[in-house]
Enzyme design. Structure first.
Site, PDB file in Angstrom:
ATOM      1  N   ASP A  90      -1.967  -7.222  -5.067  1.00 50.28           N
ATOM      2  CA  ASP A  90      -3.169  -7.176  -4.237  1.00 50.28           C
ATOM      3  C   ASP A  90      -2.900  -8.114  -3.064  1.00 50.28           C
ATOM      4  O   ASP A  90      -2.824  -9.335  -3.251  1.00 50.28           O
ATOM      5  CB  ASP A  90      -4.371  -7.655  -5.064  1.00 50.28           C
ATOM      6  CG  ASP A  90      -5.653  -7.718  -4.243  1.00 50.28           C
ATOM      7  OD1 ASP A  90      -5.587  -7.657  -3.003  1.00 50.28           O
ATOM      8  OD2 ASP A  90      -6.722  -7.850  -4.859  1.00 50.28           O
ATOM      9  N   GLY A 128       0.837  -1.206   0.000  1.00 54.85           N
ATOM     10  CA  GLY A 128       0.000   0.000   0.000  1.00 54.85           C
ATOM     11  C   GLY A 128       0.863   1.244   0.000  1.00 54.85           C
ATOM     12  O   GLY A 128       0.509   2.261   0.589  1.00 54.85           O
ATOM     13  N   ALA A 154     -12.328  -5.170  13.807  1.00 52.54           N
ATOM     14  CA  ALA A 154     -12.001  -6.598  13.953  1.00 52.54           C
ATOM     15  C   ALA A 154     -10.713  -6.916  13.198  1.00 52.54           C
ATOM     16  O   ALA A 154      -9.841  -7.640  13.699  1.00 52.54           O
ATOM     17  CB  ALA A 154     -13.146  -7.462  13.428  1.00 52.54           C
ATOM     18  N   ILE A 167      -5.148  10.153  11.428  1.00 50.38           N
ATOM     19  CA  ILE A 167      -4.056  10.680  10.606  1.00 50.38           C
ATOM     20  C   ILE A 167      -4.614  11.296   9.327  1.00 50.38           C
ATOM     21  O   ILE A 167      -5.508  10.719   8.693  1.00 50.38           O
ATOM     22  CB  ILE A 167      -3.057   9.538  10.240  1.00 50.38           C
ATOM     23  CG1 ILE A 167      -2.594   8.760  11.488  1.00 50.38           C
ATOM     24  CG2 ILE A 167      -1.870  10.087   9.447  1.00 50.38           C
ATOM     25  CD1 ILE A 167      -1.807   9.528  12.516  1.00 50.38           C
ATOM     26  N   LYS A 196      -8.239  -4.881  12.493  1.00 53.06           N
ATOM     27  CA  LYS A 196      -7.070  -4.248  13.104  1.00 53.06           C
ATOM     28  C   LYS A 196      -6.728  -4.881  14.466  1.00 53.06           C
ATOM     29  O   LYS A 196      -5.558  -4.906  14.863  1.00 53.06           O
ATOM     30  CB  LYS A 196      -7.294  -2.736  13.224  1.00 53.06           C
ATOM     31  CG  LYS A 196      -7.378  -2.026  11.867  1.00 53.06           C
ATOM     32  CD  LYS A 196      -6.089  -2.207  11.070  1.00 53.06           C
ATOM     33  CE  LYS A 196      -6.064  -1.393   9.790  1.00 53.06           C
ATOM     34  NZ  LYS A 196      -4.818  -1.592   9.022  1.00 53.06           N
ATOM     35  N   TYR A 221     -13.617  -3.156  10.183  1.00 53.04           N
ATOM     36  CA  TYR A 221     -12.282  -2.548  10.273  1.00 53.04           C
ATOM     37  C   TYR A 221     -11.656  -2.799  11.649  1.00 53.04           C
ATOM     38  O   TYR A 221     -10.486  -3.187  11.754  1.00 53.04           O
ATOM     39  CB  TYR A 221     -12.416  -1.049  10.007  1.00 53.04           C
ATOM     40  CG  TYR A 221     -11.109  -0.290   9.946  1.00 53.04           C
ATOM     41  CD1 TYR A 221     -10.296  -0.356   8.817  1.00 53.04           C
ATOM     42  CD2 TYR A 221     -10.693   0.513  11.008  1.00 53.04           C
ATOM     43  CE1 TYR A 221      -9.106   0.352   8.752  1.00 53.04           C
ATOM     44  CE2 TYR A 221      -9.511   1.222  10.957  1.00 53.04           C
ATOM     45  CZ  TYR A 221      -8.722   1.143   9.828  1.00 53.04           C
ATOM     46  OH  TYR A 221      -7.534   1.845   9.771  1.00 53.04           O
TER      47      TYR A 221
HETATM   48  N1  LIG Z   1      -5.386   7.474   8.077  1.00 52.68           N
HETATM   49  C1  LIG Z   1      -5.645   7.097   9.309  1.00 52.68           C
HETATM   50  O1  LIG Z   1      -6.186   7.884  10.117  1.00 52.68           O
HETATM   51  C2  LIG Z   1      -5.299   5.722   9.787  1.00 52.68           C
HETATM   52  C3  LIG Z   1      -5.492   5.439  11.141  1.00 52.68           C
HETATM   53  C4  LIG Z   1      -5.159   4.172  11.616  1.00 52.68           C
HETATM   54  C5  LIG Z   1      -4.661   3.222  10.755  1.00 52.68           C
HETATM   55  N2  LIG Z   1      -4.496   3.513   9.437  1.00 52.68           N
HETATM   56  C6  LIG Z   1      -3.969   2.452   8.587  1.00 52.68           C
HETATM   57  O2  LIG Z   1      -2.821   2.894   7.909  1.00 52.68           O
HETATM   58  C7  LIG Z   1      -2.707   2.212   6.651  1.00 52.68           C
HETATM   59  C8  LIG Z   1      -2.556   3.231   5.535  1.00 52.68           C
HETATM   60  O3  LIG Z   1      -3.707   4.067   5.534  1.00 52.68           O
HETATM   61  P1  LIG Z   1      -3.786   5.458   4.761  1.00 52.68           P
HETATM   62  O4  LIG Z   1      -4.504   6.383   5.647  1.00 52.68           O
HETATM   63  O5  LIG Z   1      -2.468   5.828   4.203  1.00 52.68           O
HETATM   64  O6  LIG Z   1      -4.814   5.038   3.604  1.00 52.68           O
HETATM   65  P2  LIG Z   1      -4.843   5.339   2.047  1.00 52.68           P
HETATM   66  O7  LIG Z   1      -6.213   4.954   1.608  1.00 52.68           O
HETATM   67  O8  LIG Z   1      -4.353   6.715   1.774  1.00 52.68           O
HETATM   68  O9  LIG Z   1      -3.760   4.305   1.462  1.00 52.68           O
HETATM   69  C9  LIG Z   1      -3.975   2.929   1.464  1.00 52.68           C
HETATM   70  C10 LIG Z   1      -3.162   2.305   0.335  1.00 52.68           C
HETATM   71  O10 LIG Z   1      -3.421   0.898   0.337  1.00 52.68           O
HETATM   72  C11 LIG Z   1      -3.618   0.491  -1.015  1.00 52.68           C
HETATM   73  N3  LIG Z   1      -4.430  -0.722  -1.064  1.00 52.68           N
HETATM   74  C12 LIG Z   1      -5.766  -0.837  -0.922  1.00 52.68           C
HETATM   75  N4  LIG Z   1      -6.153  -2.104  -1.109  1.00 52.68           N
HETATM   76  C13 LIG Z   1      -5.027  -2.820  -1.371  1.00 52.68           C
HETATM   77  C14 LIG Z   1      -4.784  -4.175  -1.660  1.00 52.68           C
HETATM   78  N5  LIG Z   1      -5.772  -5.072  -1.740  1.00 52.68           N
HETATM   79  N6  LIG Z   1      -3.493  -4.571  -1.871  1.00 52.68           N
HETATM   80  C15 LIG Z   1      -2.482  -3.684  -1.824  1.00 52.68           C
HETATM   81  N7  LIG Z   1      -2.666  -2.352  -1.575  1.00 52.68           N
HETATM   82  C16 LIG Z   1      -3.927  -1.942  -1.352  1.00 52.68           C
HETATM   83  C17 LIG Z   1      -4.310   1.668  -1.664  1.00 52.68           C
HETATM   84  O11 LIG Z   1      -4.214   1.607  -3.092  1.00 52.68           O
HETATM   85  C18 LIG Z   1      -3.560   2.833  -1.041  1.00 52.68           C
HETATM   86  O12 LIG Z   1      -2.411   3.177  -1.793  1.00 52.68           O
HETATM   87  C19 LIG Z   1      -3.959   1.353   6.539  1.00 52.68           C
HETATM   88  O13 LIG Z   1      -3.681   0.037   6.958  1.00 52.68           O
HETATM   89  C20 LIG Z   1      -4.919   2.010   7.502  1.00 52.68           C
HETATM   90  O14 LIG Z   1      -5.901   1.118   7.963  1.00 52.68           O
HETATM   91  C21 LIG Z   1      -4.799   4.746   8.936  1.00 52.68           C
END
Ligand SMILES: NC(=O)c1ccc[n+]([C@@H]2O[C@H](COP(=O)([O-])OP(=O)(O)OC[C@H]3O[C@@H](n4cnc5c(N)ncnc54)[C@H](O)[C@@H]3O)[C@@H](O)[C@H]2O)c1
Length: 245
Positions: free
Chosen positions: A61, A11, A155, A186, A157, A153
């Site tokens: 993926d 990702g 569950a 974030i 995490k 989500y």
């Molecule tokens: N933004 C927040 O507030 C927050 C808080 C807690 C946890 N997170 C976690 O941090 C991580 C990154 O989140 P983010 O905010 O940068 O989100 P984002 O949506 O900006 O980025 C997520 C990335 O994952 C990729 N992705 C989606 N499905 C995929 C798959 N099947 N295989 C490979 N890649 C895939 C997307 O294309 C994207 O580039 C995630 O695991 C999210 O759950 C984010």
């Protein structure tokens, strides 16, 4: 801090994953930027190469075990071995339980939880053989606290924390550290989807009274990837401005 190390970031095409990929590269790592969206991964890898570091993009993926195997093989073929895996790919499909469709549950679990299982399994043999490695799983404070409207989500995490602690126990004797980061709220595309009203409500529960940045999470990932954290495993580091205390 990561001179000569090879890191894979899933990702990695945008948001937190992109920030981690760029920071690792600035600290000397060769970075395999992976994403289900090939174009964004290519862009980040190109940005890293422009800065003078080595990087390659590999589309994957994470919910598909065969694609994760191919990703690890591509990384090994290109750079010889894998030292650091960051399981960052994640998605949301929010709804209250009574309105949540089975497909929304399956979709989120298949990426956020099974994706971590797939990537850990694919990378483990090589790391065990070399008797070293770092696995960093991106969980969420929602996996610790729960959150109405995010049963799938939260569950997934919470499950990531279970995987982290279990693998820390399974791999400790092989010199592999397995840790998780639980980000709070974030500023990324994921949270941009929220309405201004819910944003204001959430901010009230953060002692710092503001959102974190992708770089805040990347800094914790760098710590967990580098020698400063050698004696830390099975840990969950919150990066949440105090939200989940
Ligand atoms: N933004 C927040 O507030 C927050 C808080 C807690 C946890 N997170 C976690 O941090 C991580 C990154 O989140 P983010 O905010 O940068 O989100 P984002 O949506 O900006 O980025 C997520 C990335 O994952 C990729 N992705 C989606 N499905 C995929 C798959 N099947 N295989 C490979 N890649 C895939 C997307 O294309 C994207 O580039 C995630 O695991 C999210 O759950 C984010």
């Amino acid at each position: 801090m990561l001179q000569g190390k090879t890191a894979i970031v899933t990702g990695g095409g945008q948001g937190i994953g992109k920030a981690i990929a760029l920071l690792f590269a600035r600290n000397g790592a060769r970075v395999v930027v992976s994403d289900v969206v090939r174009e964004t991964a290519e862009k980040v890898a190109e940005e890293i190469r422009q800065s003078g570091a080595e990087s390659v993009a590999v589309a994957c993926d994470v919910s598909k075990a065969d694609q994760c195997e191919t990703l690890m093989k591509a990384a090994c073929d290109r750079f010889g071995s894998i030292d650091i895996l960051v399981n960052n790919a994640g998605v949301t499909r929010d709804n209250l339980l009574m309105r949540m469709k089975e497909e929304d549950w399956d979709f989120v679990l298949s990426i956020n939880l099974k994706g971590v299982f797939n990537c850990c399994k694919s990378v483990a043999r090589g790391m065990m053989k070399q008797r070293s490695g770092r696995i960093i799983n991106i969980s969420s404070v929602v996996g610790l606290m729960g959150n109405a409207g995010q049963v799938n989500y939260s569950a997934s995490k919470a499950g990531v924390i279970g995987i982290t602690k279990t693998l820390a126990k399974e791999f400790g004797s092989r010199g592999i550290n397995v840790n998780a980061i639980a980000p709070g709220f974030i500023q990324t595309a994921m949270t941009d989807k929220l309405s201004e009203e819910s944003r204001q409500q959430l901010v009230q529960f953060i002692p710092f009274q503001m959102l974190g940045s992708a770089d805040d999470v990347a800094n914790a990932a760098l710590f967990l990837a580098c020698p400063l954290s050698s004696y830390i495993t099975g840990e969950v580091i919150r990066v949440d401005g105090g939200m989940a205390m």
